[in-house]
Design a protein around this motif. Structure first.
Motif, mmCIF file in Angstrom:
data_model
loop_
_atom_site.group_PDB
_atom_site.id
_atom_site.type_symbol
_atom_site.label_atom_id
_atom_site.label_comp_id
_atom_site.label_asym_id
_atom_site.label_seq_id
_atom_site.Cartn_x
_atom_site.Cartn_y
_atom_site.Cartn_z
ATOM 1 N N SER A 71 0.841 -1.204 0.000
ATOM 2 C CA SER A 71 0.000 0.000 0.000
ATOM 3 C C SER A 71 0.870 1.246 0.000
ATOM 4 O O SER A 71 0.568 2.237 -0.670
ATOM 5 C CB SER A 71 -0.898 0.016 1.235
ATOM 6 O OG SER A 71 -1.707 -1.131 1.256
ATOM 7 N N GLN A 107 -7.243 0.634 -0.407
ATOM 8 C CA GLN A 107 -7.576 -0.505 0.444
ATOM 9 C C GLN A 107 -8.726 -0.063 1.333
ATOM 10 O O GLN A 107 -8.815 1.076 1.739
ATOM 11 C CB GLN A 107 -6.352 -0.879 1.285
ATOM 12 C CG GLN A 107 -6.465 -2.214 1.965
ATOM 13 C CD GLN A 107 -5.113 -2.706 2.492
ATOM 14 O OE1 GLN A 107 -4.091 -2.039 2.367
ATOM 15 N NE2 GLN A 107 -5.124 -3.890 3.077
ATOM 16 N N ASP A 189 -5.818 -1.311 -4.601
ATOM 17 C CA ASP A 189 -5.238 -1.932 -3.418
ATOM 18 C C ASP A 189 -6.208 -2.990 -2.884
ATOM 19 O O ASP A 189 -7.195 -2.655 -2.239
ATOM 20 C CB ASP A 189 -4.955 -0.847 -2.368
ATOM 21 C CG ASP A 189 -3.907 -1.293 -1.364
ATOM 22 O OD1 ASP A 189 -3.671 -2.521 -1.285
ATOM 23 O OD2 ASP A 189 -3.334 -0.434 -0.680
ATOM 24 N N GLU A 190 -5.907 -4.227 -3.196
ATOM 25 C CA GLU A 190 -6.719 -5.373 -2.759
ATOM 26 C C GLU A 190 -8.205 -5.252 -3.109
ATOM 27 O O GLU A 190 -9.059 -5.282 -2.218
ATOM 28 C CB GLU A 190 -6.553 -5.592 -1.251
ATOM 29 C CG GLU A 190 -5.091 -5.794 -0.892
ATOM 30 C CD GLU A 190 -4.907 -6.321 0.520
ATOM 31 O OE1 GLU A 190 -5.847 -6.939 1.048
ATOM 32 O OE2 GLU A 190 -3.815 -6.130 1.055
HETATM 33 MG MG LIG Z 1 -1.983 -2.794 2.207
#
Ligand SMILES: [Mg+2]
Ligand SMILES: Nc1ncnc2c1ncn2[C@@H]1O[C@H](COP(=O)(O)OP(=O)(O)OP(=O)(O)O)[C@@H](O)[C@H]1O
Lengths: 270, 386
Positions: A71, A107, A189-190
């Motif tokens: 991140s 995220q 992010d994810e």
């Molecule tokens: Mg992360």
């Protein structure tokens, strides 16, 4: 910056093959270039001397254990964090000149969920960047937002307050918001965190579509099993950069072990 | 109503609107305490500004004092960034120090400054109409009215110009930064505007009421809507309502105007907190109760659907089978009967066609979470209102 106009897109092969675009001279166009990047929180470096080049037109996974700095790397590329050393360029220019070409899906948990706003409104925020200061969103922006909601299957929820959506639905709203930014490079992010299998497939299909349209997509990803199936490039990260390159060349037990520290055995299908 | 009475209410209302706008964003940014810090720590700025300008309503003095407000915010952030204390502690460290410096300065120069600590805390709204502005010999109204009116105009202009920037940077600073709307710039812009509003309102209504007018109306509005524009509108409404009703309460009770307005704001917040339709205390309790009953109803309908044998569906046996208290099973039976979902024949309960369909649909919904197909169920059942 419209480098996509004067390049030959060689993307017509097998989905899992690396498909990098090249300009007329045959050189690979770099969407993102990171040089000697070091980032620290309170003077404790969490990313050490990262060199990374992301070619235009790839669908890249960034993998690494929790706390590896994935991140942080994205935030540093986007100028949200100031590095203590090194530099980042997007298509050869500093990020702040290329903002409108970059979209970002953070995220989960970085927004105020109780904010008085509904799904449609959140997606509309993606259009603010191209509007610039002061100008207000109008009919065109609303239409773009509705289309993006439709694409991620969230149209029925457009008037829901965002805290009243499930985790996976929230994730899709943020994906829609990135889509309306109509960028050249997407950082996510994810995006698969906490989404069900159907949604995951829907999202990966949208990402593959983006790549087909010549966009560059960079995704922080945790599920190592699906890396070869979803992505064509991969970067291994753990404070330092371990490796980066086409999945078929470098996604192997050796790099996985170097990144995760323990002996990894992921069978990589050819 | 005399002219002075009208003017007092007008000033109080304008202050309320000017405070409600930045207040809404302070509340959304969880920065309510910052307004407290600003309103107290501008005092030394006011005193120094007064030495320089000799005029409590001069624009320069307002800017100087507002600067103290911004410095306070920066100090608080600096202390907080050391990681040694939390934000509220940092605020608690900074503003009493600043306020006491101001109080000492006033005490030391009591002869030169017509400011006293009571006036600082509670303002002098009752006297505002007597301090008048004249141009070329013509009386154009109370000074405070002009000061706060100009500040309000500026606030509204900035709000209209930067509404989307304020919204996105409050909601998602990360996105805001990546879109090119620097959250830092917007943050200090908001802090500056809040400080200027505070200083402008300060002379008329005092520190305590400024804080109350910034926070309470916005907090009420927050409980009532999920739309930022409506929240701003409601905050303004509650602010003005508090100002005018507070004025009349003070009038009848012969009490302090600022004190009465602050009290009214407290009362309004309490009422909204209790009675707000979806986030209020009573609504939440009522909804939880309804949901408990509806979940029971669904459990009950499912039981009927899954059991064709008669003894499982006998009224007397239902209690033991699903293990409910008597009272509750009666509520559930009544609810099911009222909605024509069950039939009771010789004490044997069975599902009607409607009940059967409802049960299947509800189960479908719970499994797939498809929102669209249950529009008509929503009318009857809280459970499906999301
Ligand atoms: Mg992360
Ligand atoms: N705001 C912060 N202040 C101090 N340290 C931080 C901060 N954010 C992250 N860190 C630290 O920096 C390191 C890298 O964090 P980062 O969030 O980039 O990890 P990540 O690879 O994204 O992990 P995950 O897979 O859990 O999301 C971690 O050790 C983390 O504890």
């Amino acid at each position: 910056m419209k480098s996509m106009d004067n390049i030959k897109n060689t993307n017509s092969k097998d989905e899992t093959t690396a498909s990098i675009s090249a300009n007329e001279a045959g050189a690979v166009v770099m969407a993102v270039k990171v040089d000697d990047l070091t980032v620290a929180y309170n003077y404790k470096p969490v990313l050490w001397d990262i060199d990374l080049e992301i070619p235009e037109g790839v669908l890249m996974a960034i993998v690494g254990p929790n706390g590896a700095g994935k991140s942080t790397l994205i935030k540093a590329i986007l100028g949200i964090l100031k590095p203590i050393a090194g530099s980042v360029s997007i298509y050869g220019k500093p990020y702040h000149k290329q903002r409108s070409h970059v979209a970002y899906v953070p995220q989960k948990g970085s927004v105020d969920w109780d904010f008085p706003t509904v799904a449609l409104d959140v997606v509309m925020m993606g259009t603010y960047g191209s509007l610039g200061w002061i100008k207000r969103p109008g009919v065109k922006e609303k239409k773009a937002a509705l289309e993006a909601l439709e694409k991620v299957g969230m149209l029925p929820f457009k008037n829901r307050q965002i805290s009243q959506l499930s985790g996976g639905q929230q994730q899709r709203i943020f994906l829609a918001r990135a889509l309306v930014q109509d960028a050249s490079i997407y950082f996510m992010d994810e995006p698969f965190q906490g989404v069900d299998a159907t949604t995951e497939i829907a999202i990966i299909n949208i990402l593959k579509e983006l790549r087909k349209a010549g966009k560059t997509v960079v995704v922080v990803h945790h599920d190592l099993q699906t890396v070869p199936e979803y992505f064509d490039w991969v970067t291994f990260l753990n404070v330092k950069k371990i490796a980066t390159g086409p999945v078929k060349d470098i996604f192997n037990d050796d790099n996985l072990t170097k990144t995760y520290g323990i002996n990894y055995k992921v069978s990589v299908q050819k | 109503m005399s002219n002075a009475q009208l003017e007092i209410q007008l000033i109080a209302s304008l202050v309320a609107v000017a405070c409600a706008i930045p207040g809404t964003f302070l509340v959304l940014r969880k920065m309510a305490m910052i307004s407290d810090a600003i309103s107290h720590s501008i005092l030394p700025g006011l005193v120094v500004g007064f030495f320089i300008t000799q005029d409590l309503n001069s624009p320069l003095l307002i800017l100087l004092a507002a600067l103290t407000g911004v410095i306070t915010v920066i100090l608080v952030e600096r202390i907080q960034k050391t990681g040694l204390v939390k934000e509220d502690t940092a605020i608690g460290l900074v503003f009493p120090a600043m306020f006491s410096i101001g109080v000492i300065m006033i005490a030391k120069n009591a002869n030169d400054i017509h400011l006293d600590v009571d006036a600082v805390l509670l303002g002098e709204l009752a006297f505002a109409p007597f301090d008048r502005l004249t141009i070329g010999g013509t009386d154009i109204g109370p000074k405070s009215l002009w000061v706060i009116g100009i500040i309000l105009l500026a606030t509204v202009a900035l709000l209209i110009a930067f509404f989307k920037e304020l919204k996105v940077s409050t909601f998602d600073p990360g996105l805001s930064a990546s879109l090119g709307f620097s959250p830092v710039v917007i943050h200090y812009g908001l802090m500056t505007m809040s400080s200027i509003t505070t200083v402008g309102a300060f002379d008329a209504v005092g520190a305590i009421l400024v804080v109350a007018l910034m926070i309470a109306p916005a907090a009420c509005a927050y409980l009532l809507t999920t739309d930022l524009k409506k929240m701003l509108g409601l905050a303004i409404f509650f602010g003005v309502f508090g100002a005018i009703s507070g004025y009349w309460v003070a009038h009848w009770l012969d009490a302090s105007i600022a004190g009465s307005i602050a009290t009214m704001l407290g009362v309004v917040f309490f009422l909204v907190y209790l009675f707000a339709p979806s986030k209020g205390l009573i609504a939440v309790m009522y909804r939880e109760k309804r949901q408990r009953i509806e979940v029971s109803l669904l459990t009950f309908l499912l039981h009927l659907k899954n059991h064709s044998e008669e003894e499982e569906r006998h009224v007397n046996h239902l209690n033991e089978h699903i293990n409910w208290q008597k009272v509750k099973s009666k509520t559930v039976l009544d609810l099911a009967l009222k909605n024509n979902m069950i039939l009771i024949n010789n004490k044997i309960v069975s599902l009607t066609k409607k009940g059967d369909e409802f049960t299947s649909q509800a189960i479908d919904y719970i499994i797939t979470n498809e929102d669209t197909q249950i529009e008509d169920m929503k009318k009857h059942f809280f459970l499906f209102r999301g």
